[in-house]
Scaffold this motif. Structure first.
Motif, mmCIF file in Angstrom:
data_model
loop_
_atom_site.group_PDB
_atom_site.id
_atom_site.type_symbol
_atom_site.label_atom_id
_atom_site.label_comp_id
_atom_site.label_asym_id
_atom_site.label_seq_id
_atom_site.Cartn_x
_atom_site.Cartn_y
_atom_site.Cartn_z
ATOM 1 N N LYS A 61 0.797 -1.213 0.000
ATOM 2 C CA LYS A 61 0.000 0.000 0.000
ATOM 3 C C LYS A 61 0.837 1.274 0.000
ATOM 4 C CE LYS A 61 -3.780 -2.221 2.525
ATOM 5 N NZ LYS A 61 -4.818 -2.066 3.567
ATOM 6 N N LYS A 78 4.509 7.337 4.672
ATOM 7 C CA LYS A 78 3.846 7.234 3.375
ATOM 8 C C LYS A 78 3.832 8.628 2.770
ATOM 9 C CE LYS A 78 -0.103 5.324 0.925
ATOM 10 N NZ LYS A 78 -1.366 4.535 1.006
ATOM 11 N N ASP A 85 -6.626 4.811 3.922
ATOM 12 C CA ASP A 85 -5.580 4.492 4.903
ATOM 13 C C ASP A 85 -6.039 4.723 6.342
ATOM 14 O OD1 ASP A 85 -3.092 5.873 2.691
ATOM 15 O OD2 ASP A 85 -3.644 3.765 2.981
#
Lengths: 115, 114
Positions: A61, A78, A85
């Motif tokens: 992801k 990220k 998320d």
């Protein structure tokens, strides 16, 4: 005894913004480190793991984490967060015990994503 | 590949009643774990099996909790009698076996004791 600290209980970010979730561990030897994600009503899904080698590990992801021995940290990052998320994130440290792997989890960080 | 399967997903019981949770690990995984997850906390290990043998049950409250893994595959965790404080999520996880470090988790059973 090993322990894990996740200092942020809740974090809110805007969609598209970058994310960093902090994790500090206490363990005498080289640790096995993990990040798991838990969506409401679901079990834990493995995002990534560090056993040895390259200290920057890539996960699913679009997540990555960096192991920093000098800081006893394994922060999750990220570059651009998506609304999907939003979940709870757990850092864990593992130690070999009796041929198996004993995991100690932090208390988790709840991520909220604002649209 | 099928993941770790747990049932039931939700259970509501009155205090002092018995309850049982079932777990089927990933095929070929010899190590099975039961965890307790209280609200707002990370999971805590209750018991670990290597095949049929419980190799770490130091955190299992043996006065009311019991577990079995008779054929080294699926496992059952039982509470008898349940107390209000047992309300939590019970997670099952599995890994390949000795030396394997990655654990894979099931969806959990959410227990509510009234």
């Amino acid at each position: 005894a090993q322990s894990v600290t996740q200092p942020d209980i809740h974090i809110t970010v805007s969609e598209g913004a970058s994310l960093e979730l902090r994790c500090n561990y206490s363990y005498g030897a080289t640790p096995y480190l993990f990040w798991y994600v838990q969506s409401p009503g679901q079990g834990l899904q493995l995002l990534l793991k560090y056993f040895s080698g390259d200290t920057l590990v890539q996960g699913i992801k679009g997540f990555e984490a960096e192991f920093k021995r000098s800081q006893s940290s394994f922060n999750l990052r990220k570059p651009s967060v998506h609304w999907s998320d939003a979940a709870e994130y757990f850092c864990a440290v593992g130690e070999e015990e009796g041929g198996g792997n004993k995991l100690t989890f932090g208390t988790g960080t709840q991520l909220k994503v604002e649209l | 590949e099928a993941g770790v399967v747990q049932s039931p997903r939700y259970k509501i019981i009155e205090k002092k009643q018995p309850v049982a949770f079932w777990c089927n690990p990933i095929s070929g995984h010899n190590t099975l774990y039961w965890y307790l997850q209280n609200l707002g906390q990370g999971p805590e290990l209750l018991i670990r099996y290597e095949n049929e043998e419980a190799v770490d049950d130091s955190q299992l409250p043996k006065d009311r909790f019991s577990a079995e893994r008779l054929k080294g595959v699926d496992s059952t965790l039982k509470i008898q009698p349940a107390e209000l404080g047992d309300s939590a999520v019970y997670l099952c996880a599995s890994s390949l076996g000795q030396g394997a470090h990655t654990q894979y988790f099931g969806p959990g059973t959410r227990l509510t004791v009234l």
